[in-house]
Design a protein around this motif. Structure first.
Motif, PDB file in Angstrom:
ATOM      1  N   ILE A 146       0.802  -1.131   0.010  1.00 53.66           N
ATOM      2  CA  ILE A 146       0.088   0.064  -0.048  1.00 53.66           C
ATOM      3  C   ILE A 146       0.801   1.191  -0.019  1.00 53.66           C
ATOM      4  CG2 ILE A 146      -1.917  -1.396   1.118  1.00 53.66           C
ATOM      5  CD1 ILE A 146      -1.106   0.221   3.782  1.00 53.66           C
ATOM      6  N   GLY A 147       0.228   2.291  -0.438  1.00 50.05           N
ATOM      7  CA  GLY A 147       1.073   3.525  -0.567  1.00 50.05           C
ATOM      8  C   GLY A 147       1.589   4.240   0.598  1.00 50.05           C
ATOM      9  N   SER A 148       0.812   4.187   1.652  1.00 53.69           N
ATOM     10  CA  SER A 148       1.313   4.571   2.965  1.00 53.69           C
ATOM     11  C   SER A 148       2.339   3.776   3.616  1.00 53.69           C
ATOM     12  CB  SER A 148       0.161   4.547   4.108  1.00 53.69           C
ATOM     13  OG  SER A 148      -0.625   3.443   4.100  1.00 53.69           O
ATOM     14  N   ALA A 149       2.456   2.491   3.270  1.00 54.58           N
ATOM     15  CA  ALA A 149       3.708   1.592   3.770  1.00 54.58           C
ATOM     16  C   ALA A 149       4.925   1.996   3.051  1.00 54.58           C
ATOM     17  CB  ALA A 149       3.100   0.059   3.584  1.00 54.58           C
ATOM     18  N   LEU A 150       4.896   2.269   1.934  1.00 55.06           N
ATOM     19  CA  LEU A 150       5.931   2.854   1.051  1.00 55.06           C
ATOM     20  C   LEU A 150       6.552   4.039   1.899  1.00 55.06           C
ATOM     21  CD1 LEU A 150       8.295   2.372  -0.859  1.00 55.06           C
ATOM     22  CD2 LEU A 150       6.957   3.246  -2.755  1.00 55.06           C
ATOM     23  N   VAL A 151       5.698   4.977   1.937  1.00 50.71           N
ATOM     24  CA  VAL A 151       5.912   6.165   2.787  1.00 50.71           C
ATOM     25  C   VAL A 151       6.677   5.858   4.041  1.00 50.71           C
ATOM     26  CG1 VAL A 151       5.015   8.460   3.597  1.00 50.71           C
ATOM     27  CG2 VAL A 151       4.337   7.786   1.161  1.00 50.71           C
ATOM     28  N   ASP A 152       6.057   5.211   4.957  1.00 52.86           N
ATOM     29  CA  ASP A 152       6.608   4.831   6.028  1.00 52.86           C
ATOM     30  C   ASP A 152       8.015   4.280   5.998  1.00 52.86           C
ATOM     31  OD1 ASP A 152       4.559   5.966   7.566  1.00 52.86           O
ATOM     32  OD2 ASP A 152       3.507   3.817   7.828  1.00 52.86           O
ATOM     33  N   TRP A 153       8.333   3.423   5.139  1.00 55.51           N
ATOM     34  CA  TRP A 153       9.501   2.675   4.805  1.00 55.51           C
ATOM     35  C   TRP A 153      10.535   3.749   4.543  1.00 55.51           C
ATOM     36  CZ3 TRP A 153      13.521   1.756   1.417  1.00 55.51           C
ATOM     37  CH2 TRP A 153      14.074   0.992   1.673  1.00 55.51           C
ATOM     38  N   LEU A 154      10.495   4.437   3.524  1.00 58.26           N
ATOM     39  CA  LEU A 154      11.373   5.546   3.053  1.00 58.26           C
ATOM     40  C   LEU A 154      11.671   6.379   4.017  1.00 58.26           C
ATOM     41  CD1 LEU A 154       9.499   6.719  -0.615  1.00 58.26           C
ATOM     42  CD2 LEU A 154      11.673   5.241   0.051  1.00 58.26           C
ATOM     43  N   ILE A 155      10.606   6.725   5.152  1.00 61.00           N
ATOM     44  CA  ILE A 155      11.182   7.692   6.314  1.00 61.00           C
ATOM     45  C   ILE A 155      11.862   6.861   7.316  1.00 61.00           C
ATOM     46  CG2 ILE A 155      10.374   9.137   8.242  1.00 61.00           C
ATOM     47  CD1 ILE A 155       7.785   9.827   6.331  1.00 61.00           C
ATOM     48  N   SER A 156      11.336   5.753   7.708  1.00 64.51           N
ATOM     49  CA  SER A 156      12.043   4.763   8.357  1.00 64.51           C
ATOM     50  C   SER A 156      13.517   4.516   8.043  1.00 64.51           C
ATOM     51  CB  SER A 156      11.397   3.556   8.740  1.00 64.51           C
ATOM     52  OG  SER A 156      11.779   2.654   9.615  1.00 64.51           O
ATOM     53  N   SER A 162      10.211  13.727   5.753  1.00 65.99           N
ATOM     54  CA  SER A 162       8.807  14.132   5.654  1.00 65.99           C
ATOM     55  C   SER A 162       8.082  13.226   4.953  1.00 65.99           C
ATOM     56  CB  SER A 162       8.558  15.571   5.619  1.00 65.99           C
ATOM     57  OG  SER A 162       8.884  15.996   4.131  1.00 65.99           O
ATOM     58  N   ARG A 163       6.589  13.119   5.142  1.00 71.82           N
ATOM     59  CA  ARG A 163       5.854  12.527   4.292  1.00 71.82           C
ATOM     60  C   ARG A 163       5.729  12.992   2.762  1.00 71.82           C
ATOM     61  NH1 ARG A 163       4.111   8.714   7.257  1.00 71.82           N
ATOM     62  NH2 ARG A 163       2.610   7.842   5.709  1.00 71.82           N
ATOM     63  N   PHE A 164       5.712  14.580   2.764  1.00 70.96           N
ATOM     64  CA  PHE A 164       5.945  15.047   1.264  1.00 70.96           C
ATOM     65  C   PHE A 164       7.238  14.691   0.580  1.00 70.96           C
ATOM     66  CE2 PHE A 164       6.820  18.669  -1.412  1.00 70.96           C
ATOM     67  CZ  PHE A 164       6.088  18.887  -2.196  1.00 70.96           C
ATOM     68  N   GLU A 165       7.987  14.732   1.150  1.00 75.68           N
ATOM     69  CA  GLU A 165       9.554  14.104   0.491  1.00 75.68           C
ATOM     70  C   GLU A 165       9.198  12.784   0.194  1.00 75.68           C
ATOM     71  OE1 GLU A 165      12.887  16.790   2.788  1.00 75.68           O
ATOM     72  OE2 GLU A 165      13.157  14.646   2.833  1.00 75.68           O
ATOM     73  N   ALA A 166       8.867  11.999   1.013  1.00 76.35           N
ATOM     74  CA  ALA A 166       8.451  10.383   0.709  1.00 76.35           C
ATOM     75  C   ALA A 166       7.661  10.093  -0.486  1.00 76.35           C
ATOM     76  CB  ALA A 166       8.269   9.723   1.854  1.00 76.35           C
ATOM     77  N   ASP A 201      -0.277   8.598  -0.734  1.00 79.35           N
ATOM     78  CA  ASP A 201       0.112   8.271   0.541  1.00 79.35           C
ATOM     79  C   ASP A 201      -1.191   7.657   1.377  1.00 79.35           C
ATOM     80  OD1 ASP A 201       0.892   7.855   3.079  1.00 79.35           O
ATOM     81  OD2 ASP A 201       1.322   9.927   3.396  1.00 79.35           O
ATOM     82  N   ASP A 202      -1.654   6.489   0.884  1.00 75.64           N
ATOM     83  CA  ASP A 202      -2.735   5.881   1.356  1.00 75.64           C
ATOM     84  C   ASP A 202      -2.874   4.478   1.800  1.00 75.64           C
ATOM     85  OD1 ASP A 202      -5.806   4.996   1.002  1.00 75.64           O
ATOM     86  OD2 ASP A 202      -6.041   7.489   0.526  1.00 75.64           O
ATOM     87  N   SER A 203      -3.768   4.316   2.612  1.00 75.20           N
ATOM     88  CA  SER A 203      -3.831   2.607   2.906  1.00 75.20           C
ATOM     89  C   SER A 203      -4.760   1.915   1.877  1.00 75.20           C
ATOM     90  CB  SER A 203      -4.288   2.385   4.561  1.00 75.20           C
ATOM     91  OG  SER A 203      -5.634   3.090   4.635  1.00 75.20           O
ATOM     92  N   THR A 204      -5.330   2.611   1.094  1.00 73.10           N
ATOM     93  CA  THR A 204      -6.330   1.892   0.169  1.00 73.10           C
ATOM     94  C   THR A 204      -5.900   1.880  -1.280  1.00 73.10           C
ATOM     95  OG1 THR A 204      -7.462   3.846  -0.722  1.00 73.10           O
ATOM     96  CG2 THR A 204      -8.300   2.408   1.405  1.00 73.10           C
ATOM     97  N   ALA A 205      -4.622   2.534  -1.804  1.00 72.31           N
ATOM     98  CA  ALA A 205      -3.795   2.528  -2.951  1.00 72.31           C
ATOM     99  C   ALA A 205      -2.835   1.591  -2.672  1.00 72.31           C
ATOM    100  CB  ALA A 205      -3.302   3.660  -3.229  1.00 72.31           C
TER     101      ALA A 205
END
Length: 339
Positions: A146-156, A162-166, A201-205
């Motif tokens: 999911i999209g939000s999982a990749l954003v979390d991974w890039l920040i982690s 930031s989420r905008f950067e990710a 950045d979404d849990s449904t995408a």
């Protein structure tokens, strides 16, 4: 629990120097707190990906090295709690609090970013992103994320702060065909012309890796540059967002400004080799800032502001976005003496 590793529902109250938590009995919190977490000297990790099946965690480590894991109900709730807790930890340092709020909406990618390296890390079987089966509108998809999982991974993994950067970085991965959208929701977003809106950045995408994550450089990209163009002294370099001349979409490029001779070249950060994908002489050029209260003709997409324009002596217009007004001013000041 920080002693017995089980998970229990608790009611949390954030104070200036501590985080109190209460037991819930009969749908109501008990009058006295069950425990407290002293925030002085604490470090916070968010997103915390230590538990594979619990993506909405915040990790707090006290100065006595006690670990607390707090699970939230949504990504928005998690990020809101993390920001408030971080503010409480640094309450005695207002400059740090201001910096944290600035970083929340920051846009400044790493200087030596390599999308190939990021993809290798993402695909790592032990530390990369976890692929799962997902269902959307009755269709079942294998090996997706999911999209939000990749954003979390890039920040982690410190590829973005930031989420905008990710999201911008994830959009670059998609633009260069390392990942691709799956299902109606994520596919629909690719129709937007602005790079920062193409990845959700979404849990449904849903997204998945493209069949070929290692792209060969096409013959069209084998641009020839005179050696003398690249022999000048490097005056300034960094990442900016440039509008394409044909599709009018926005892509992150690494710009290198050289003097004697005066040239501005830009590089594709997805390519391993150090070859420009474009560039031009600065002699006879005009450079100017564009105001944020109106999008000029020729600029398409939902731009983020901080625009400036370079017009070459052959009347070719380049539209470029900086991450801030200060950065835009620095680039303009560096370019003007070379024109």
């Amino acid at each position: 629990g920080h002693i017995v590793r089980n998970w229990k529902v608790r009611w949390f109250v954030l104070l200036q120097d501590k985080l109190l938590y209460y037991k819930i009995e009969g749908g109501k919190k008990e009058p006295s707190p069950k425990g407290r977490i002293l925030l002085d000297g604490c470090t916070i990790t968010c997103p915390c990906l230590e538990y594979e099946n619990r993506p909405l965690l915040i990790k707090l480590k006290t100065k006595t090295n006690t670990d607390y894991f707090l699970e939230c109900c949504s990504r928005e709730e998690r990020d809101s709690w993390a920001l408030d807790i971080t503010g409480a930890i640094h309450a005695g340092h207002p400059v740090q609090v201001q910096e944290l709020h600035r970083m929340k909406n920051s846009f400044k990618l790493l200087e030596n970013i390599s999308l190939h390296h990021i993809v290798e890390r993402i695909c790592d079987s032990s530390t990369g992103i976890k692929l799962t089966r997902n269902l959307e509108q009755g269709n079942r998809y294998k090996e997706t994320f999911i999209g939000s999982a990749l954003v979390d991974w890039l920040i982690s993994n410190s590829f973005a702060v930031s989420r905008f950067e990710a999201v911008t970085l994830a959009s670059m991965l998609m633009e260069e065909n390392f990942i691709k959208p799956v299902g109606a929701r994520s596919t629909e977003a690719t129709r937007y012309s602005d790079l920062s809106e193409q990845f959700l950045d979404d849990s449904t995408a849903l997204y998945m890796f493209a069949e070929s994550s290692k792209k060969n450089i096409s013959s069209k990209e084998q641009l020839q540059f005179n050696i003398s163009e690249l022999s000048g002294t490097i005056v300034k370099q960094g990442f900016l967002v440039k509008q394409g001349h044909k599709r009018k979409n926005w892509k992150v490029r690494r710009f290198v400004l050289r003097a004697d001779p005066a040239f501005l070249h830009y590089y594709d950060p997805t390519k391993e080799e150090n070859r420009p994908v474009g560039g031009f002489s600065l002699r006879g050029c005009l450079v100017s800032a564009l105001e944020d209260n109106g999008v000029p003709a020729g600029v398409k997409g939902n731009v983020q502001g901080n625009l400036f324009k370079i017009i070459t002596k052959n009347d070719i217009h380049y539209y470029i976005q900086a991450s801030s007004k200060a950065e835009r001013a620095q680039w303009i000041e560096a370019i003007k003496p070379l024109t």
